[in-house]
Write a protein that holds these residues in place. Structure first.
Motif, PDB file in Angstrom:
ATOM      1  N   SER A   1     -19.602 -13.268   0.029  1.00 36.78           N
ATOM      2  CA  SER A   1     -18.357 -13.961   0.317  1.00 36.78           C
ATOM      3  C   SER A   1     -17.434 -13.979  -0.743  1.00 36.78           C
ATOM      4  CB  SER A   1     -18.545 -15.054   0.937  1.00 36.78           C
ATOM      5  OG  SER A   1     -17.328 -15.647   1.375  1.00 36.78           O
ATOM      6  N   VAL A   2     -17.445 -14.549  -1.799  1.00 37.69           N
ATOM      7  CA  VAL A   2     -16.842 -14.801  -2.980  1.00 37.69           C
ATOM      8  C   VAL A   2     -16.251 -13.262  -3.511  1.00 37.69           C
ATOM      9  CG1 VAL A   2     -16.834 -15.346  -5.363  1.00 37.69           C
ATOM     10  CG2 VAL A   2     -17.590 -16.860  -3.804  1.00 37.69           C
ATOM     11  N   ALA A   3     -17.212 -12.205  -3.406  1.00 41.87           N
ATOM     12  CA  ALA A   3     -16.838 -10.858  -4.155  1.00 41.87           C
ATOM     13  C   ALA A   3     -15.873 -10.326  -3.055  1.00 41.87           C
ATOM     14  CB  ALA A   3     -18.179 -10.053  -4.160  1.00 41.87           C
ATOM     15  N   ALA A   4     -16.137 -10.508  -1.625  1.00 41.71           N
ATOM     16  CA  ALA A   4     -15.197  -9.862  -0.601  1.00 41.71           C
ATOM     17  C   ALA A   4     -13.738 -10.594  -1.148  1.00 41.71           C
ATOM     18  CB  ALA A   4     -15.673 -10.353   0.445  1.00 41.71           C
ATOM     19  N   LYS A   5     -13.852 -12.086  -1.160  1.00 35.48           N
ATOM     20  CA  LYS A   5     -12.481 -12.425  -1.320  1.00 35.48           C
ATOM     21  C   LYS A   5     -11.822 -12.221  -2.596  1.00 35.48           C
ATOM     22  CE  LYS A   5     -13.604 -16.852   1.451  1.00 35.48           C
ATOM     23  NZ  LYS A   5     -14.268 -18.318   1.076  1.00 35.48           N
ATOM     24  N   GLU A   6     -12.625 -11.814  -3.651  1.00 37.78           N
ATOM     25  CA  GLU A   6     -12.074 -11.211  -4.753  1.00 37.78           C
ATOM     26  C   GLU A   6     -11.317 -10.054  -4.670  1.00 37.78           C
ATOM     27  OE1 GLU A   6     -13.987 -10.230  -8.802  1.00 37.78           O
ATOM     28  OE2 GLU A   6     -13.861 -12.174  -8.798  1.00 37.78           O
ATOM     29  N   LYS A   7     -12.096  -9.224  -3.871  1.00 43.35           N
ATOM     30  CA  LYS A   7     -11.569  -7.856  -3.654  1.00 43.35           C
ATOM     31  C   LYS A   7     -10.248  -7.981  -2.759  1.00 43.35           C
ATOM     32  CE  LYS A   7     -15.750  -5.127  -3.893  1.00 43.35           C
ATOM     33  NZ  LYS A   7     -16.613  -4.211  -3.293  1.00 43.35           N
ATOM     34  N   ILE A   8     -10.437  -8.875  -1.638  1.00 48.44           N
ATOM     35  CA  ILE A   8      -9.025  -8.886  -0.953  1.00 48.44           C
ATOM     36  C   ILE A   8      -7.743  -9.392  -1.880  1.00 48.44           C
ATOM     37  CG2 ILE A   8      -8.048 -10.377   0.966  1.00 48.44           C
ATOM     38  CD1 ILE A   8     -10.906 -10.200   2.175  1.00 48.44           C
ATOM     39  N   ALA A   9      -8.411 -10.464  -2.620  1.00 51.31           N
ATOM     40  CA  ALA A   9      -7.263 -10.997  -3.711  1.00 51.31           C
ATOM     41  C   ALA A   9      -6.631 -10.013  -4.556  1.00 51.31           C
ATOM     42  CB  ALA A   9      -7.470 -12.197  -4.302  1.00 51.31           C
TER      43      ALA A   9
ATOM     44  N   LEU B   1      -2.604  -8.463  -4.429  1.00 56.00           N
ATOM     45  CA  LEU B   1      -1.937  -8.420  -5.690  1.00 56.00           C
ATOM     46  C   LEU B   1      -1.374  -7.091  -6.068  1.00 56.00           C
ATOM     47  CD1 LEU B   1      -3.930 -11.109  -7.882  1.00 56.00           C
ATOM     48  CD2 LEU B   1      -1.596 -11.413  -6.768  1.00 56.00           C
ATOM     49  N   PHE B   2      -2.040  -5.963  -5.921  1.00 56.48           N
ATOM     50  CA  PHE B   2      -1.887  -4.531  -6.245  1.00 56.48           C
ATOM     51  C   PHE B   2      -0.834  -4.314  -5.412  1.00 56.48           C
ATOM     52  CE2 PHE B   2      -2.531  -0.282  -5.275  1.00 56.48           C
ATOM     53  CZ  PHE B   2      -2.533   0.352  -6.337  1.00 56.48           C
ATOM     54  N   PHE B   3      -0.847  -4.423  -3.996  1.00 56.45           N
ATOM     55  CA  PHE B   3       0.108  -3.765  -3.076  1.00 56.45           C
ATOM     56  C   PHE B   3       1.559  -4.806  -3.298  1.00 56.45           C
ATOM     57  CE2 PHE B   3      -3.461  -2.304  -0.665  1.00 56.45           C
ATOM     58  CZ  PHE B   3      -3.091  -1.230  -0.573  1.00 56.45           C
ATOM     59  N   ILE B   4       1.401  -5.974  -3.528  1.00 61.28           N
ATOM     60  CA  ILE B   4       2.707  -6.809  -3.874  1.00 61.28           C
ATOM     61  C   ILE B   4       3.407  -6.237  -5.132  1.00 61.28           C
ATOM     62  CG2 ILE B   4       3.317  -9.050  -4.931  1.00 61.28           C
ATOM     63  CD1 ILE B   4       1.342 -10.215  -2.984  1.00 61.28           C
ATOM     64  N   THR B   5       2.484  -5.766  -6.216  1.00 69.72           N
ATOM     65  CA  THR B   5       3.083  -5.263  -7.298  1.00 69.72           C
ATOM     66  C   THR B   5       3.825  -3.882  -7.156  1.00 69.72           C
ATOM     67  OG1 THR B   5       1.306  -6.344  -8.891  1.00 69.72           O
ATOM     68  CG2 THR B   5       2.541  -4.389  -9.562  1.00 69.72           C
ATOM     69  N   LEU B   6       3.173  -2.874  -6.185  1.00 71.63           N
ATOM     70  CA  LEU B   6       3.827  -2.004  -5.840  1.00 71.63           C
ATOM     71  C   LEU B   6       5.118  -2.237  -5.204  1.00 71.63           C
ATOM     72  CD1 LEU B   6       0.790   0.368  -4.686  1.00 71.63           C
ATOM     73  CD2 LEU B   6       2.064   0.585  -6.613  1.00 71.63           C
ATOM     74  N   PHE B   7       4.830  -3.159  -4.090  1.00 73.26           N
ATOM     75  CA  PHE B   7       6.234  -3.406  -3.493  1.00 73.26           C
ATOM     76  C   PHE B   7       7.248  -3.849  -4.319  1.00 73.26           C
ATOM     77  CE2 PHE B   7       8.682  -6.607  -1.203  1.00 73.26           C
ATOM     78  CZ  PHE B   7       9.128  -5.852  -0.091  1.00 73.26           C
ATOM     79  N   ILE B   8       6.969  -4.820  -5.326  1.00 75.89           N
ATOM     80  CA  ILE B   8       7.998  -4.979  -6.098  1.00 75.89           C
ATOM     81  C   ILE B   8       8.759  -3.648  -7.165  1.00 75.89           C
ATOM     82  CG2 ILE B   8       8.670  -6.429  -8.300  1.00 75.89           C
ATOM     83  CD1 ILE B   8       6.451  -8.421  -7.382  1.00 75.89           C
ATOM     84  N   LEU B   9       7.703  -3.109  -7.752  1.00 71.47           N
ATOM     85  CA  LEU B   9       8.019  -1.774  -8.407  1.00 71.47           C
ATOM     86  C   LEU B   9       8.731  -0.525  -7.702  1.00 71.47           C
ATOM     87  CD1 LEU B   9       4.876  -1.412 -10.659  1.00 71.47           C
ATOM     88  CD2 LEU B   9       7.138  -2.247 -11.501  1.00 71.47           C
ATOM     89  N   ALA B  10       8.400  -0.603  -6.227  1.00 71.94           N
ATOM     90  CA  ALA B  10       8.988   0.617  -5.579  1.00 71.94           C
ATOM     91  C   ALA B  10      10.587   0.634  -5.820  1.00 71.94           C
ATOM     92  CB  ALA B  10       8.513   0.424  -4.224  1.00 71.94           C
ATOM     93  N   PRO B  11      11.507  -0.554  -5.581  1.00 71.47           N
ATOM     94  CA  PRO B  11      12.622  -0.373  -5.742  1.00 71.47           C
ATOM     95  C   PRO B  11      13.275   0.020  -6.863  1.00 71.47           C
ATOM     96  CG  PRO B  11      11.965  -2.515  -4.404  1.00 71.47           C
ATOM     97  CD  PRO B  11      10.816  -1.872  -5.134  1.00 71.47           C
ATOM     98  N   VAL B  12      12.394  -0.460  -7.993  1.00 74.26           N
ATOM     99  CA  VAL B  12      13.067  -0.263  -9.311  1.00 74.26           C
ATOM    100  C   VAL B  12      12.802   1.392  -9.530  1.00 74.26           C
ATOM    101  CG1 VAL B  12      12.532  -0.435 -11.714  1.00 74.26           C
ATOM    102  CG2 VAL B  12      12.454  -2.373 -10.049  1.00 74.26           C
ATOM    103  N   VAL B  13      11.863   2.028  -9.142  1.00 73.89           N
ATOM    104  CA  VAL B  13      11.452   3.217  -9.334  1.00 73.89           C
ATOM    105  C   VAL B  13      12.515   4.083  -8.519  1.00 73.89           C
ATOM    106  CG1 VAL B  13       9.771   5.255  -8.811  1.00 73.89           C
ATOM    107  CG2 VAL B  13       9.080   3.150  -9.714  1.00 73.89           C
ATOM    108  N   VAL B  14      12.923   3.822  -7.175  1.00 75.82           N
ATOM    109  CA  VAL B  14      13.846   4.377  -6.512  1.00 75.82           C
ATOM    110  C   VAL B  14      15.051   4.437  -7.192  1.00 75.82           C
ATOM    111  CG1 VAL B  14      15.032   4.179  -4.213  1.00 75.82           C
ATOM    112  CG2 VAL B  14      12.465   4.007  -4.377  1.00 75.82           C
ATOM    113  N   VAL B  15      15.436   3.351  -7.556  1.00 76.64           N
ATOM    114  CA  VAL B  15      16.771   3.310  -8.497  1.00 76.64           C
ATOM    115  C   VAL B  15      17.025   4.254  -9.643  1.00 76.64           C
ATOM    116  CG1 VAL B  15      18.465   1.510  -9.556  1.00 76.64           C
ATOM    117  CG2 VAL B  15      17.483   0.864  -7.445  1.00 76.64           C
ATOM    118  N   LEU B  16      15.800   4.106 -10.437  1.00 84.66           N
ATOM    119  CA  LEU B  16      15.898   4.826 -11.537  1.00 84.66           C
ATOM    120  C   LEU B  16      15.776   6.477 -11.157  1.00 84.66           C
ATOM    121  CD1 LEU B  16      13.261   2.935 -13.653  1.00 84.66           C
ATOM    122  CD2 LEU B  16      15.781   2.811 -14.073  1.00 84.66           C
ATOM    123  N   TRP B  17      15.341   6.656 -10.334  1.00 78.36           N
ATOM    124  CA  TRP B  17      15.165   8.136  -9.565  1.00 78.36           C
ATOM    125  C   TRP B  17      16.352   8.831  -9.147  1.00 78.36           C
ATOM    126  CZ3 TRP B  17      13.191  12.746 -10.148  1.00 78.36           C
ATOM    127  CH2 TRP B  17      13.649  13.677  -8.937  1.00 78.36           C
TER     128      TRP B  17
END
Length: 287
Positions: free
Chosen positions: A8-16, A20-36
């Motif tokens: 259960s702890v390992a599953a929760k860790e993977k979900i967390a 976090l990975f998708f939140i990071t992508l969500f934040i970086l995506a507008p920056v990448v679009v603007v730079l492009w």
């Protein structure tokens, strides 16, 4: 039961971590679009003439060389003025000043100054350097204004870097008979340099990209030559970009995006140099 809890702890860790990975992508995506978008529309304008020629035809043609040089003057001037003062102030607050109501008030004021809008610094610099000290609209007035704006960032980052150095570094130096300054100079400051350079990187990026402070203190609408002294006005890329984007009709879009691209590349290049220096110090001083 314990095995199920571990799963259960390992599953929760993977979900967390996934979240976090998708939140990071969500934040970086507008920056990448603007730079492009900037790169795609501005790369066609980048050539030797654009980078080295003077503007002409009402800034609708020619190059942006005076704006590039003016930006470099302002960034170098602001860094030279703010970095020594900021580091010395942080050393005093971290290593010498006693913890009392006054130092807590000073630290609170420094943190609050980091959030003051840049236009307020511009008005302050105009009142102090341009009007009161009679420097006029000049490189020295603009550099000093940007230096004051950068001081809170440098002081805060330097102070936190000094506090991160373990106390036993200081204790060993003092136990060997070194003075407090010798201990700070040789046993503390070298190990805090990577964090200090991080604050320097942030201050360089802010100084290069600000428009409001230089609008009041140094920036000129159009000067088809380089400044002759630090008491001359100068063009600067942030203000020049604002002018060609809002005040000059019938100018090619590639010219606007090209100017923005040059500004971004300048900031990235200066930051890259600081990052390389920081990496060398991190490898040299490991603890």
């Amino acid at each position: 039961m314990r095995w199920n809890n571990l799963i259960s702890v390992a599953a929760k860790e993977k979900i967390a971590f996934g979240a976090l990975f998708f939140i990071t992508l969500f934040i970086l995506a507008p920056v990448v679009v603007v730079l492009w978008i900037i790169f795609k529309n501005g790369i066609s304008a980048i050539n030797w003439e654009f980078l080295t020629a003077m503007p002409k035809e009402g800034m609708r043609a020619g190059g942006i060389f005076p704006a590039i040089v003016g930006t470099l003057y302002l960034v170098v001037g602001a860094t030279v003025c703010s970095l020594p003062l900021g580091i010395l102030a942080a050393i005093y607050l971290s290593e010498y000043a006693k913890e009392n109501a006054l130092t807590r008030l000073i630290n609170l004021a420094i943190v609050n100054l980091s959030g003051v809008p840049s236009v307020v610094y511009g008005l302050f610099g105009f009142s102090l350097f341009v009007v009161f000290l009679k420097f006029g609209a000049s490189i020295v007035a603009g550099s000093l204004t940007l230096a004051i704006m950068n001081l809170p960032v440098i002081i805060t980052s330097t102070r936190e870097s000094l506090k991160a150095v373990p106390d036993y570094f200081r204790e060993v130096g003092l136990s060997l008979g070194a003075s407090r300054w010798q201990t700070v100079r040789h046993a503390v400051l070298p190990f805090a340099l990577p964090g200090i350079l991080t604050g320097t990187i942030l201050s360089i990026a802010r100084a290069a990209g600000e428009t409001a402070p230089i609008l009041f203190t140094v920036a000129a609408f159009y000067i088809p030559h380089l400044p002759h002294s630090v008491f001359d006005q100068a063009m600067a890329l942030p203000y020049h970009l604002y002018i060609i984007a809002t005040q000059i009709p019938n100018i090619p879009n590639s010219y606007r995006y090209g100017t923005a691209l040059v500004l971004i590349l300048m900031v990235l290049l200066m930051n890259l140099v600081a990052i390389i220096i920081r990496s060398k110090f991190r490898r040299k001083y490991k603890w």
